[in-house]
Design an enzyme around this catalytic site. Structure first.
Site, mmCIF file in Angstrom:
data_model
loop_
_atom_site.group_PDB
_atom_site.id
_atom_site.type_symbol
_atom_site.label_atom_id
_atom_site.label_comp_id
_atom_site.label_asym_id
_atom_site.label_seq_id
_atom_site.Cartn_x
_atom_site.Cartn_y
_atom_site.Cartn_z
ATOM 1 N N ASN A 9 0.963 -1.294 -0.165
ATOM 2 C CA ASN A 9 -0.161 0.007 0.060
ATOM 3 C C ASN A 9 0.864 1.361 0.016
ATOM 4 O OD1 ASN A 9 -1.765 2.026 0.308
ATOM 5 N ND2 ASN A 9 -2.529 1.460 2.402
ATOM 6 N N LYS A 11 0.135 4.148 -0.371
ATOM 7 C CA LYS A 11 -0.564 5.286 0.110
ATOM 8 C C LYS A 11 -0.454 6.550 -0.611
ATOM 9 C CE LYS A 11 -0.447 3.251 4.649
ATOM 10 N NZ LYS A 11 -0.066 3.405 6.321
ATOM 11 N N HIS A 94 -9.508 1.163 5.496
ATOM 12 C CA HIS A 94 -8.158 1.577 6.084
ATOM 13 C C HIS A 94 -8.492 2.681 7.325
ATOM 14 C CE1 HIS A 94 -4.179 2.873 6.603
ATOM 15 N NE2 HIS A 94 -3.480 1.752 5.929
ATOM 16 N N GLU A 96 -6.645 4.909 7.876
ATOM 17 C CA GLU A 96 -6.583 6.439 7.492
ATOM 18 C C GLU A 96 -8.104 6.981 7.113
ATOM 19 O OE1 GLU A 96 -3.158 5.688 5.637
ATOM 20 O OE2 GLU A 96 -1.706 5.205 7.505
ATOM 21 N N GLU A 164 -5.009 -4.180 11.103
ATOM 22 C CA GLU A 164 -3.884 -3.501 11.296
ATOM 23 C C GLU A 164 -4.320 -2.573 12.674
ATOM 24 O OE1 GLU A 164 -2.290 -2.231 7.290
ATOM 25 O OE2 GLU A 164 -3.746 -0.900 7.716
ATOM 26 N N GLY A 170 2.863 2.785 10.881
ATOM 27 C CA GLY A 170 3.956 3.997 10.381
ATOM 28 C C GLY A 170 4.618 4.260 11.671
ATOM 29 N N SER A 209 3.784 -1.573 10.169
ATOM 30 C CA SER A 209 5.009 -1.577 10.823
ATOM 31 C C SER A 209 5.890 -2.757 10.428
ATOM 32 C CB SER A 209 5.326 -1.058 11.993
ATOM 33 O OG SER A 209 5.325 0.002 12.246
HETATM 34 O O1 LIG Z 1 -1.684 -0.208 4.715
HETATM 35 C C1 LIG Z 1 -0.770 -0.368 5.377
HETATM 36 C C2 LIG Z 1 -0.697 -0.098 6.685
HETATM 37 O O2 LIG Z 1 -1.008 1.098 7.145
HETATM 38 C C3 LIG Z 1 0.753 -0.330 7.473
HETATM 39 O O3 LIG Z 1 1.568 0.940 7.044
HETATM 40 P P1 LIG Z 1 3.280 0.652 7.577
HETATM 41 O O4 LIG Z 1 3.490 -0.626 7.054
HETATM 42 O O5 LIG Z 1 3.683 2.083 7.019
HETATM 43 O O6 LIG Z 1 3.125 0.679 9.122
#
Ligand SMILES: O=C[C@H](O)COP(=O)(O)O
Length: 245
Positions: A9, A11, A94, A96, A164, A170, A209
């Site tokens: 992802n 983002k 998600h 976010e 998640e 993150g 993460s």
């Molecule tokens: O979609 C992915 C997740 O929000 C995980 O993000 P991350 O690997 O940067 O913590």
């Protein structure tokens, strides 16, 4: 044996140039054995990415979708439009989107349904915040989010569930494998109540993460079938290394 999946992802990161470079780099790597891989890129890059990945094992997904089939929803993208250009997966719910754009449990469910109706596999994200975890509400939150989806569609139409924990996204604070496993097992038990056979095959992914260093420990857990990867997916080589794990 259950399918293993890793999902990148990106983002809201990257440029057209970096997207092209990522794909070129990924294509030079050997095909990941026993592991399906999906790339969820920003909407505007999807048509080109679909074309560039045609005939390769890397599948393409979107990061969100509108729940309506068409109409006066300025700025939105329908599941039919995604299907039109060859997108086969779509993240819904998600954290976010839930946090910054007001996606409610019900809207997430309708998005998952819209995707499935268009032949796109929804990746349904669930997860608790740190405050919810500290209040001992993890199970309640996860089940509330999952139940909303199960109220409108059968588990067979869900492509994957991604657990998640919001506090792990993150932050560099990955959930320890046992903590994640406990939630994954409860998600599978909930699915079992509706469709025992699908519960056995439904991929339940962990996100938050994940890196090449911690992936193997997570994937050793019986109910962790892969990962939804944010930051570490921005480099083709580290995303690939997670698949190798
Ligand atoms: O979609 C992915 C997740 O929000 C995980 O993000 P991350 O690997 O940067 O913590």
């Amino acid at each position: 044996m259950r399918e293993r999946i890793i999902i990148a992802n990106w983002k809201m990161n990257g440029t057209l140039e970096s997207a092209r470079a990522w794909i070129e780099a990924y294509r030079t790597l050997p095909a990941a054995a026993n592991c399906r891989a999906v790339l969820c890129a920003p909407f505007v890059y999807l048509p080109e990415i679909v074309e560039r990945l045609r005939g390769t094992p890397l599948e393409v997904g979107a990061q969100d979708v509108n729940e309506n089939p068409s109409g006066a929803y300025t700025g939105e993208i329908s599941a039919g439009m995604l299907a039109d250009i060859g997108v086969s997966w779509c993240i819904v719910g998600h954290s976010e989107r839930r946090r910054y754009y007001g996606d409610t449990d019900n809207r997430v469910a309708m998005k998952a349904l819209a995707a499935a109706k268009a032949g796109i596999r929804p990746i349904v994200c669930v997860g608790e915040t740190l405050e919810e975890r500290e209040r001992g509400e993890t199970q309640t939150v996860i089940l509330r989010q999952l139940n909303a989806v199960l109220a409108v569609m059968m588990p067979a139409s869900i492509g994957a569930v991604a657990y998640e924990p919001v506090w792990a996204i993150g932050t560099g604070h990955v959930a320890d494998p046992e903590t994640a496993q406990a939630v994954h097992a409860s998600i599978r038990r909930r699915i079992e109540l509706v469709d025992q056979a699908r519960a056995m095959t439904l991929p339940i992914l962990y996100g938050g993460s994940v890196t090449p260093d911690n992936a193997a420990g997570l994937f050793a857990m019986p109910d962790i079938d892969g990962a939804l990867v944010g930051g570490a997916s921005l480099k083709a080589t580290s995303f690939f290394a997670i698949g190798q794990a």
